[in-house]
Write a protein that holds these residues in place. Structure first.
Motif, PDB file in Angstrom:
ATOM      1  N   GLY A 308      72.309  51.898   1.075  1.00  0.00           N
ATOM      2  CA  GLY A 308      73.323  52.124   2.099  1.00  0.00           C
ATOM      3  C   GLY A 308      72.713  52.859   3.281  1.00  0.00           C
ATOM      4  N   ALA A 309      71.727  52.245   3.905  1.00  0.00           N
ATOM      5  CA  ALA A 309      70.998  52.887   4.997  1.00  0.00           C
ATOM      6  C   ALA A 309      71.770  52.788   6.302  1.00  0.00           C
ATOM      7  CB  ALA A 309      69.615  52.239   5.152  1.00  0.00           C
ATOM      8  N   VAL A 310      71.559  53.764   7.171  1.00  0.00           N
ATOM      9  CA  VAL A 310      72.167  53.748   8.502  1.00  0.00           C
ATOM     10  C   VAL A 310      71.081  54.022   9.535  1.00  0.00           C
ATOM     11  CG1 VAL A 310      74.456  54.464   7.721  1.00  0.00           C
ATOM     12  CG2 VAL A 310      72.774  56.197   8.361  1.00  0.00           C
ATOM     13  N   ASN A 311      71.297  53.509  10.738  1.00  0.00           N
ATOM     14  CA  ASN A 311      70.380  53.777  11.832  1.00  0.00           C
ATOM     15  C   ASN A 311      70.679  55.127  12.462  1.00  0.00           C
ATOM     16  OD1 ASN A 311      68.476  51.691  11.998  1.00  0.00           O
ATOM     17  ND2 ASN A 311      69.953  50.313  12.962  1.00  0.00           N
ATOM     18  N   ALA A 312      69.858  55.510  13.432  1.00  0.00           N
ATOM     19  CA  ALA A 312      70.029  56.804  14.083  1.00  0.00           C
ATOM     20  C   ALA A 312      71.390  56.914  14.767  1.00  0.00           C
ATOM     21  CB  ALA A 312      68.905  57.024  15.096  1.00  0.00           C
ATOM     22  N   ASP A 313      71.959  55.772  15.180  1.00  0.00           N
ATOM     23  CA  ASP A 313      73.268  55.788  15.838  1.00  0.00           C
ATOM     24  C   ASP A 313      74.428  55.778  14.859  1.00  0.00           C
ATOM     25  OD1 ASP A 313      73.128  53.238  14.857  1.00  0.00           O
ATOM     26  OD2 ASP A 313      73.184  52.225  16.801  1.00  0.00           O
ATOM     27  N   GLY A 314      74.103  55.835  13.569  1.00  0.00           N
ATOM     28  CA  GLY A 314      75.144  55.892  12.546  1.00  0.00           C
ATOM     29  C   GLY A 314      75.655  54.555  12.074  1.00  0.00           C
ATOM     30  N   ARG A 315      75.190  53.464  12.674  1.00  0.00           N
ATOM     31  CA  ARG A 315      75.645  52.142  12.253  1.00  0.00           C
ATOM     32  C   ARG A 315      74.914  51.714  10.991  1.00  0.00           C
ATOM     33  NH1 ARG A 315      75.439  48.066  17.215  1.00  0.00           N
ATOM     34  NH2 ARG A 315      73.306  48.904  17.321  1.00  0.00           N
ATOM     35  N   PRO A 316      75.633  51.116  10.038  1.00  0.00           N
ATOM     36  CA  PRO A 316      74.977  50.694   8.788  1.00  0.00           C
ATOM     37  C   PRO A 316      73.992  49.561   9.026  1.00  0.00           C
ATOM     38  CG  PRO A 316      77.237  49.893   8.862  1.00  0.00           C
ATOM     39  CD  PRO A 316      77.078  50.825  10.024  1.00  0.00           C
ATOM     40  N   VAL A 317      72.923  49.572   8.269  1.00  0.00           N
ATOM     41  CA  VAL A 317      71.944  48.485   8.320  1.00  0.00           C
ATOM     42  C   VAL A 317      72.549  47.291   7.591  1.00  0.00           C
ATOM     43  CG1 VAL A 317      69.638  47.745   7.595  1.00  0.00           C
ATOM     44  CG2 VAL A 317      70.010  50.084   8.405  1.00  0.00           C
ATOM     45  N   PRO A 318      72.572  46.103   8.209  1.00  0.00           N
ATOM     46  CA  PRO A 318      73.231  44.943   7.580  1.00  0.00           C
ATOM     47  C   PRO A 318      72.475  44.453   6.345  1.00  0.00           C
ATOM     48  CG  PRO A 318      72.048  44.263   9.553  1.00  0.00           C
ATOM     49  CD  PRO A 318      72.003  45.766   9.523  1.00  0.00           C
ATOM     50  N   GLY A 319      73.221  43.823   5.460  1.00  0.00           N
ATOM     51  CA  GLY A 319      72.628  43.286   4.238  1.00  0.00           C
ATOM     52  C   GLY A 319      72.063  41.899   4.451  1.00  0.00           C
ATOM     53  N   VAL A 320      71.009  41.803   5.234  1.00  0.00           N
ATOM     54  CA  VAL A 320      70.373  40.521   5.536  1.00  0.00           C
ATOM     55  C   VAL A 320      68.897  40.585   5.174  1.00  0.00           C
ATOM     56  CG1 VAL A 320      72.021  39.891   7.347  1.00  0.00           C
ATOM     57  CG2 VAL A 320      69.995  41.245   7.936  1.00  0.00           C
ATOM     58  N   ALA A 321      68.276  39.413   5.051  1.00  0.00           N
ATOM     59  CA  ALA A 321      66.874  39.346   4.631  1.00  0.00           C
ATOM     60  C   ALA A 321      65.935  40.122   5.554  1.00  0.00           C
ATOM     61  CB  ALA A 321      66.445  37.882   4.514  1.00  0.00           C
ATOM     62  N   PRO A 322      66.049  39.998   6.896  1.00  0.00           N
ATOM     63  CA  PRO A 322      65.135  40.768   7.748  1.00  0.00           C
ATOM     64  C   PRO A 322      65.219  42.269   7.512  1.00  0.00           C
ATOM     65  CG  PRO A 322      66.201  39.041   9.020  1.00  0.00           C
ATOM     66  CD  PRO A 322      66.893  39.081   7.693  1.00  0.00           C
ATOM     67  N   ALA A 323      66.419  42.785   7.265  1.00  0.00           N
ATOM     68  CA  ALA A 323      66.565  44.216   6.998  1.00  0.00           C
ATOM     69  C   ALA A 323      65.871  44.597   5.699  1.00  0.00           C
ATOM     70  CB  ALA A 323      68.050  44.582   6.931  1.00  0.00           C
ATOM     71  N   ALA A 324      66.039  43.786   4.668  1.00  0.00           N
ATOM     72  CA  ALA A 324      65.387  44.066   3.391  1.00  0.00           C
ATOM     73  C   ALA A 324      63.866  44.061   3.539  1.00  0.00           C
ATOM     74  CB  ALA A 324      65.822  43.036   2.345  1.00  0.00           C
ATOM     75  N   LYS A 325      63.343  43.109   4.301  1.00  0.00           N
ATOM     76  CA  LYS A 325      61.896  43.031   4.502  1.00  0.00           C
ATOM     77  C   LYS A 325      61.380  44.249   5.263  1.00  0.00           C
ATOM     78  CE  LYS A 325      60.148  38.955   5.461  1.00  0.00           C
ATOM     79  NZ  LYS A 325      59.947  37.612   6.086  1.00  0.00           N
ATOM     80  N   ARG A 349      63.746  52.917  10.802  1.00  0.00           N
ATOM     81  CA  ARG A 349      64.607  52.443  11.884  1.00  0.00           C
ATOM     82  C   ARG A 349      64.649  50.924  11.822  1.00  0.00           C
ATOM     83  NH1 ARG A 349      63.501  52.921  18.418  1.00  0.00           N
ATOM     84  NH2 ARG A 349      65.412  51.824  19.076  1.00  0.00           N
ATOM     85  N   TYR A 350      65.833  50.390  11.654  1.00  0.00           N
ATOM     86  CA  TYR A 350      65.991  48.938  11.577  1.00  0.00           C
ATOM     87  C   TYR A 350      66.022  48.329  12.962  1.00  0.00           C
ATOM     88  CZ  TYR A 350      68.336  44.439  11.000  1.00  0.00           C
ATOM     89  OH  TYR A 350      68.653  43.111  11.061  1.00  0.00           O
ATOM     90  N   ARG A 351      65.264  47.271  13.152  1.00  0.00           N
ATOM     91  CA  ARG A 351      65.244  46.546  14.415  1.00  0.00           C
ATOM     92  C   ARG A 351      65.893  45.188  14.214  1.00  0.00           C
ATOM     93  NH1 ARG A 351      61.055  49.929  14.222  1.00  0.00           N
ATOM     94  NH2 ARG A 351      60.426  51.028  16.124  1.00  0.00           N
ATOM     95  N   HIS A 352      67.077  45.050  14.786  1.00  0.00           N
ATOM     96  CA  HIS A 352      67.834  43.804  14.619  1.00  0.00           C
ATOM     97  C   HIS A 352      67.469  42.834  15.731  1.00  0.00           C
ATOM     98  CE1 HIS A 352      71.074  41.361  13.029  1.00  0.00           C
ATOM     99  NE2 HIS A 352      71.500  41.159  14.252  1.00  0.00           N
ATOM    100  N   HIS A 353      67.184  41.603  15.363  1.00  0.00           N
ATOM    101  CA  HIS A 353      66.750  40.623  16.338  1.00  0.00           C
ATOM    102  C   HIS A 353      67.828  39.582  16.639  1.00  0.00           C
ATOM    103  CE1 HIS A 353      62.780  42.362  16.275  1.00  0.00           C
ATOM    104  NE2 HIS A 353      62.734  42.235  14.968  1.00  0.00           N
TER     105      HIS A 353
END
Length: 386
Positions: A308-325, A349-353
């Motif tokens: 249940g990870a969150v980014n610095a802005d408090g938004r949850p990291v989505p449950g998608v393959a790029p996030a897991a990788k 820090r998750y980087r969403h593309h």
């Protein structure tokens, strides 16, 4: 089982050979560590394409790779096929079926998620989800068998039921699956039967929320719905499923008779959190520190759908393959730094593309860094500008 590691090297156990687990192990290739990777299956599955296996567009071998082959040349990895059933966090031992025990210095939990029926687990038999190769081949069997039985059915109402397919859940999986079902009926099987017209199959997509693809810009939800409806999918948004049984879906007082029901409405994290008795959110995900360690257990990491990870802005990291990788690579670097007695990397820090959902053969919607766009033909015009 005894200690599988060499003296003086960090003992790392990774549970789960999904996207997160594989990336964590790869990142440890040059670390002063011996890694044991445990999974109940001996293959890794590219889950985003499971829907194509379920609709007979791909074979299972097209999206699955042997885990042992993946790590054939990584000498510090031992692959074990076993079903983990517990963790002794105090003694730092992972327990698996058959009495197997794996001691660890560092544990990485990458066990993913499973289907969530929102408290109605009895629906699972009638409405299987889509998470594994076995799930996909079971759904494919149900779909193809429905057409075969419809070919020999003598009762018109029964034939209509057999040729009705329901997908519950309007997220990316549900949208892609519904589109692929139409493609199967109208193209792949179009000329294979004599007594029935496969193109007459009815595909129903049910979404409890007000629109499809709720994580994408609203304009793309509209485009996706129009594309599906032009293909012939019946979209029921704002419709909540209240019951599932063999051959029937209940939506309040409405009843849909169907031969095949597929559940794509939600997921819940694996029960790994219960193994270590730590705090979890409503979806079963482990609460983690900025470095993805479990609170109170700096030796245990969680990645992928389990975290249940969150980014610095408090938004949850989505449950998608790029996030897991990304999580897996990050955790591997943290562990490698520990093994080499180096400074740990900065917090994760998750980087969403981008987000992508394909709709049949000729249409797709994509959201890239705030820009929403669609591409398609067959009457589905491109649009952009979100």
């Amino acid at each position: 089982m005894g200690d599988l590691t060499s003296a003086g090297r960090l003992r790392v156990v990774v549970v789960g050979a999904g996207f997160g687990g594989l990336e964590a192990v790869r990142a440890l290739a040059r670390a002063n560590a011996d890694v044991t990777l445990i999974d109940r299956n001996n293959h890794h599955v590219f889950q985003p394409l499971l829907y194509q296996v379920a609709t007979a567009a791909l074979s299972p071998g097209d999206i699955a790779w042997p885990v042992r082959s993946i790590f054939r040349r990584q000498a510090n990895v031992t692959v074990v096929m076993a079903d983990v059933d517990g963790v002794d966090a105090e003694r730092r031992v992972v327990h698996a079926d058959g009495g197997l025990a794996f001691p660890y210095d560092i544990l990485v939990l990458a066990t993913g998620a499973t289907h969530s029926y929102f408290g109605h687990e009895e629906w699972a038999t009638a409405a299987p989800g889509l998470k594994t190769i076995d799930d996909a081949t079971d759904i494919r069997r149900r779909l193809l068998l429905a057409f075969e039985r419809a070919e020999i059915a003598t009762d018109e109402m029964e034939r209509r039921r057999l040729l009705t397919f329901v997908v519950v859940g309007g997220g990316p999986t549900g949208v892609e699956l519904a589109g692929a079902m139409v493609e199967l009926a109208r193209h792949s099987l179009a000329r294979d039967f004599r007594r029935i017209d496969p193109a007459a199959a009815r595909v129903v997509l049910i979404e409890a929320g007000p629109r499809l693809l709720p994580t994408l810009p609203e304009q793309l939800s509209v485009v996706a719905r129009r594309a599906l409806e032009r293909m012939g999918v019946q979209v029921l948004a704002g419709t909540r499923v209240t019951g599932c049984e063999a051959g029937v879906v209940h939506c309040g007082e409405d009843r849909i008779a169907a031969s095949t029901i597929v559940w794509a409405a939600g997921v819940v994290a694996s029960p790994a959190g219960a193994w270590i008795g730590t705090e979890r959110d409503r979806a079963g995900r482990l609460r983690v520190e900025p470095d993805l360690t479990v609170p109170g257990h700096p030796e245990i990491f969680a990645v992928g759908d389990l975290a249940g990870a969150v980014n610095a802005d408090g938004r949850p990291v989505p449950g998608v393959a790029p996030a897991a990788k990304q999580m897996g690579r990050y955790v591997g670097r943290v562990i490698a730094a520990r093994a080499g007695r180096r400074k740990a990397p900065a917090p994760f820090r998750y980087r969403h593309h981008d987000d992508l959902a394909t709709i049949g053969r000729r249409s797709a919607v994509v959201a890239m860094d705030g820009l929403g766009c669609s591409a398609g033909s067959s009457g589905v015009p491109p649009t952009s500008g979100i």
